[in-house]
Design an enzyme around this catalytic site. Structure first.
Site, short mmCIF file in Angstrom:
data_model
loop_
_atom_site.label_atom_id
_atom_site.label_comp_id
_atom_site.label_asym_id
_atom_site.label_seq_id
_atom_site.Cartn_x
_atom_site.Cartn_y
_atom_site.Cartn_z
N LYS A 66 0.85 -1.19 0.00
CA LYS A 66 0.00 0.00 0.00
C LYS A 66 0.89 1.24 0.00
O LYS A 66 1.92 1.28 0.67
CB LYS A 66 -0.90 -0.02 1.23
N SER A 118 -9.19 2.63 3.27
CA SER A 118 -8.24 3.28 2.40
C SER A 118 -7.35 2.32 1.62
O SER A 118 -6.54 2.75 0.79
CB SER A 118 -7.38 4.25 3.21
N SER A 155 -9.83 0.34 7.37
CA SER A 155 -9.25 0.42 6.03
C SER A 155 -8.73 -0.88 5.45
O SER A 155 -8.37 -0.93 4.28
CB SER A 155 -8.13 1.47 6.00
#
Length: 472
Positions: A73, A149, A173
């Site tokens: 990520k 996210s 997330s």
């Protein structure tokens, strides 16, 4: 490509180990898949293909995942020599000069890192639509959000680019995109995985790192790879009694499970989400567990303000630290509106405000811990509503109160377990009539990932989801 998608990360590693396939072949298959889907789902914002190729050429360590393609990520996970933009224009020159502890452990396990997955700016919202890279789309229906996210990570796994991907979770997330994209998303216990060497914790202890996967065993095996304190950790979770992978398929016994059919604030669920959690309760009952409906008590009134204050302080500190390092000044035009609001909030809050916020978060965590009284697990929908369309959650929204209310509702069942540090997992047990995934969440008391993995693998065996794939 279809053959590539038939294996989870453990399965791919076995192929490499037995020389049925090479690490080079797996990497090139992943790159081909990524390029073919780039315009459709937009999952990878920073391709690092040569980084992966060079890692293989240098020779991979003989770890449990040697040769398996993997993406990080684009938030917190620093990988030496690669860009970490945090989804922000202000950080577009942020090339890492070292690995974070979590990334170093991924590399030690033989994972082949070849890209960064997209995130909203600073991971501040429930969808992945950063202005700098454009929206990440749901592989099940490109008109809908992949969640956030860790939306890029989830989209990459759901689309078959990689079998597993790094993700982070500060308010849901990992679990939100897992729910939106039909994946397994485990948020581990606070302190289970390392946060160093650059910080001791994220978002005042609310943010945790792990992965999104297709199989429960991948999530367990990857947690075995990364779990444990790094040097100088301010705190860490108690070591498990045995490897997490050993819990996959283990008998959980007969458990008492609390079923929540309303949010802690008392709000009703969307019909599809209610159906998802009721079906899961029926299945758990059929598996021999005792499921009993419970009303989750409302969180303390100051939790939302405490949450925002802590995040605002974290955003301000990160931006100002980077600005000082680079000799530049943060300006409004460098950021999306919500990010700038958090930045300004962080500058206005006093040290006493921050201390009160931490107390508020801890108070909410202790409140959530009470929910487990009389229960081994809690069963909730991951989200109170199905995935929303692209554009619904806009970080440049001029009406912040409406935006905040929408975010608060969507994270009703996820954020509380960030406050408590308790482990929680989203499982893909339901699809809407329109074919969109709807996750079901199981949460356990602090430190009890083992029981979550046992029950998750039990549900996976009873209602398999691995071969249910979006048609791209």
């Amino acid at each position: 490509m279809k053959e590539y998608e038939q294996f989870d990360a453990v399965g791919m590693a076995n192929l490499v180990r037995t020389k049925a396939v090479s690490a080079e072949e797996l990497l090139e298959a992943a790159i081909t898949r990524s390029e073919a889907l780039r315009t459709k789902i937009n999952a990878l914002c920073v391709p690092c293909y040569e980084h992966g190729r060079e890692a293989i050429k240098r020779g991979l360590p003989p770890g449990p995942f040697a040769g398996v393609p993997f993406v990080l990520k684009d938030l917190h996970a620093l990988c030496n020599g690669t860009l970490s933009s945090y989804g922000s224009r202000f950080f577009m020159d942020n090339v890492a000069d070292h690995d974070t502890a979590q990334v170093a452990r991924y590399k030690s396990g033989g994972l082949v890192i070849f890209g960064k997955s997209s995130t909203p700016e600073f991971g501040l919202t429930v969808t992945t639509e950063p202005k700098i890279y454009g929206p990440t789309r749901n592989p099940w229906n490109a008109d809908y959000m992949a969640g956030g996210s860790s939306g890029g990570a989830a989209a990459a796994v759901a689309a078959g680019v990689v079998p597993a991907a790094h993700a982070t979770d500060g308010g849901g997330s990992i679990r939100i995109p897992a729910s939106c994209c039909g994946l397994v998303g485990l948020k581990p216990t606070r302190g289970r995985n390392p946060a160093g060497p650059d910080r001791g914790e994220g978002w005042s202890g609310m943010s945790h790192e792990h992965v999104v996967t297709r199989s429960v065993r991948d999530s367990a095996a990857l947690l075995d790879l990364t779990a444990g304190p790094d040097l100088g950790a301010p705190y860490f979770a108690e070591r498990p009694k045995r490897p997490f992978l050993a819990e996959v398929g283990a008998d959980p016994g007969r458990l008492r499970i609390g079923l929540a059919l309303r949010t802690p604030a008392g709000e009703a669920l969307h019909a599809e989400c209610a159906a998802a959690v009721r079906d899961a309760a029926f299945l758990l009952t059929a598996l021999g567990h005792h499921v009993e409906e419970v009303a989750l008590s409302a969180l303390p009134e100051d939790f939302s303000e405490s949450f925002r204050t802590a995040i605002g302080g974290s955003v301000r500190a990160a931006v100002d630290s980077y600005a000082k390092k680079k000799g530049k000044t943060a300006q409004r035009e460098h950021f999306e509106y919500v990010t700038w609001m958090f930045y300004e909030m962080g500058g206005k809050a006093s040290a006493a405000d921050y201390a009160r916020a931490v107390l508020g978060i801890h108070g909410a965590g202790r409140h959530v811990a009470q929910w487990f009284t009389g229960f081994d697990l809690l069963l909730t929908p991951t989200l109170p509503d199905p995935p929303q369309k692209i554009g619904v959650f806009n970080m440049d929204s001029p009406v912040l109160d409406d935006y905040a209310r929408a975010i608060t509702r969507l994270t009703s069942f996820t954020a509380p377990f960030n406050a408590s540090g308790s482990p929680a997992v989203s499982l893909p047990l339901h699809w809407t009539a329109d074919g969109l995934p709807v996750g079901v969440q199981l949460a356990a008391p602090y430190g009890e990932e083992a029981i979550l993995i046992r029950v998750a693998s039990q549900l996976e065996a009873a209602k398999p989801w691995f071969n249910r794939r979006p048609s791209q």
